[in-house]
Design an enzyme around this catalytic site. Structure first.
Site, mmCIF file in Angstrom:
data_model
loop_
_atom_site.group_PDB
_atom_site.id
_atom_site.type_symbol
_atom_site.label_atom_id
_atom_site.label_comp_id
_atom_site.label_asym_id
_atom_site.label_seq_id
_atom_site.Cartn_x
_atom_site.Cartn_y
_atom_site.Cartn_z
ATOM 1 N N LYS A 122 -36.998 41.063 -49.152
ATOM 2 C CA LYS A 122 -37.380 40.970 -50.559
ATOM 3 C C LYS A 122 -36.641 41.965 -51.443
ATOM 4 O O LYS A 122 -36.372 41.673 -52.609
ATOM 5 C CB LYS A 122 -38.890 41.171 -50.702
ATOM 6 C CG LYS A 122 -39.714 40.049 -50.098
ATOM 7 C CD LYS A 122 -41.199 40.269 -50.324
ATOM 8 C CE LYS A 122 -42.015 39.108 -49.763
ATOM 9 N NZ LYS A 122 -43.471 39.293 -49.991
ATOM 10 N N LYS A 209 -38.542 27.385 -46.556
ATOM 11 C CA LYS A 209 -39.940 27.000 -46.736
ATOM 12 C C LYS A 209 -40.207 26.573 -48.179
ATOM 13 O O LYS A 209 -39.599 27.107 -49.109
ATOM 14 C CB LYS A 209 -40.862 28.178 -46.394
ATOM 15 C CG LYS A 209 -41.084 28.399 -44.920
ATOM 16 C CD LYS A 209 -42.014 29.569 -44.680
ATOM 17 C CE LYS A 209 -43.414 29.284 -45.193
ATOM 18 N NZ LYS A 209 -44.370 30.381 -44.882
ATOM 19 N N LYS A 212 -43.666 28.737 -53.937
ATOM 20 C CA LYS A 212 -44.048 28.753 -55.345
ATOM 21 C C LYS A 212 -43.114 29.609 -56.182
ATOM 22 O O LYS A 212 -43.127 29.532 -57.406
ATOM 23 C CB LYS A 212 -45.497 29.239 -55.497
ATOM 24 C CG LYS A 212 -45.791 30.577 -54.853
ATOM 25 C CD LYS A 212 -47.287 30.822 -54.826
ATOM 26 C CE LYS A 212 -47.634 32.057 -54.016
ATOM 27 N NZ LYS A 212 -49.083 32.258 -53.890
#
Length: 347
Positions: A122, A209, A212
């Site tokens: 991240k 994946k 959102k």
């Protein structure tokens, strides 16, 4: 001859949650939410939270965060989680999470944290990592606190969360060694492995994946999407020029085809082999309309209830308030016990 390690004898509890960083999607539903519902029949106490404190580790808009928490709660309920049987609440509404987090920060070790791969994923490296929030680095300890503040014994996890659960187990074991004497104070939570077949990938890239946070809304099917939007997104989903094969093995190097076949199987309760038995040799011009039809039929009851709840903030807020009170009732005795063990004045 040595004494056996004492076993934890407290109540069995389940804890899980999702970040309110955007609308939930079909991957969240099939991969997690759907599997939470039968856990309510397991005989274990269930706690499901919207982890809004975790949402602060990256840039976010404080003005929209409360509504996103409501959206997560609405999705839980629309998926079948019963607020009368399970506590549904916002993480930040239970301050015991933050209090235990600090204590566990002092129990965890830097070497453990540096092995956490998701921070690297991240935050990036070099200057990017240096600019990342400290909270992004240490949030796995907060995840451990989320679990251990209820002495949760079972945690539903996917492949990308196993490392964090292992950290929670290590922290619990270290705390028990340092402060528990001959007692198991914090149980080492056991994973509840979610079905591997429910892993839903992006409609734009079958190697990633469904997320959102993906900048393209066409990469996912949102729980609030209407029938026309769902059909349009499936029609635009990335595929390849070859017809569907007749065996699952032939999907190995075709990630987008594999994803859509797996999605159809999950929506219809069939196997990949059965789907290919029906559609093997057919092109996506035949398969996609059938997939869209199955998706609309499957999601409609969930999306309708989700939309109804989103339009009634009063009902959602009442559920969140009640859930937070129930969660605090479970968490407060744990914090009181921990405060005494670590030597807090007045505990």
């Amino acid at each position: 001859m040595t004494d056996a390690t004492p076993a934890y004898s407290g109540p069995e509890r389940i804890l899980s949650g999702m970040q309110p960083t955007g609308g939930l999607h079909l991957g969240n539903y099939l991969g997690a939410l759907k599997n939470w519902v039968p856990m309510q029949d397991s005989g274990k106490e269930c706690f499901f939270c919207a982890v809004d404190m975790h949402a602060m580790t990256i840039e976010y808009d404080p003005a929209v965060l409360p509504d996103r928490v409501r959206g997560v709660a609405a999705a839980y309920i629309a998926a079948g989680v019963d607020p009368k049987r399970s506590a549904i609440f916002a993480q930040s509404a239970v301050p015991e999470h933050a209090e235990l987090n600090w204590i566990l920060q002092c129990v965890a070790r830097m070497g453990w944290m540096e092995r956490m791969t998701q921070f690297k994923d991240k935050a990036g490296s070099g200057k990017d990592a240096e600019r990342a929030s400290v909270g992004l680095f240490t949030y796995p300890v907060l995840m451990a606190a989320d679990i251990l503040v209820y002495k949760a014994t079972h945690v539903p996890v996917g492949d990308d969360q196993k490392q964090h659960l292992e950290l929670a187990r290590d922290i619990a074991a270290r705390f028990n060694r340092d402060f528990g004497g001959d007692q198991i104070i914090l149980p080492q939570p056991e994973p509840v492995i979610l079905p591997t077949g429910a892993r839903i990938m992006s409609l734009k890239d079958g190697t990633k994946k469904m997320s959102k946070s993906d900048p393209s809304d066409n990469a996912r099917i949102n729980l609030h999407d209407d029938a026309d939007t769902i059909a349009r997104k499936i029609k635009k989903a990335k595929t390849d020029p070859e017809p569907l094969p007749e065996t699952a093995e032939a999907l190995t190097d075709r990630p987008e085809a594999k994803n859509l076949v797996g999605l159809y199987a999950a929506l219809t309760g069939t196997s990949v082999s059965e789907v290919l038995g029906e559609f093997g040799g057919e092109g996506f011009g035949v398969f996609k309309p059938k997939l869209a039809e199955a998706a609309v039929e499957y999601i409609a009851p969930v999306s309708e209830e989700y939309a109804r709840l989103l339009n009634d903030k009063t009902e959602i807020d009442a559920i969140l308030k009640d859930g937070a009170e129930r969660a605090r009732t479970a968490a407060r005795p744990v914090i009181d016990e921990v405060r005494k063990l670590v030597g807090y004045w007045g505990a």
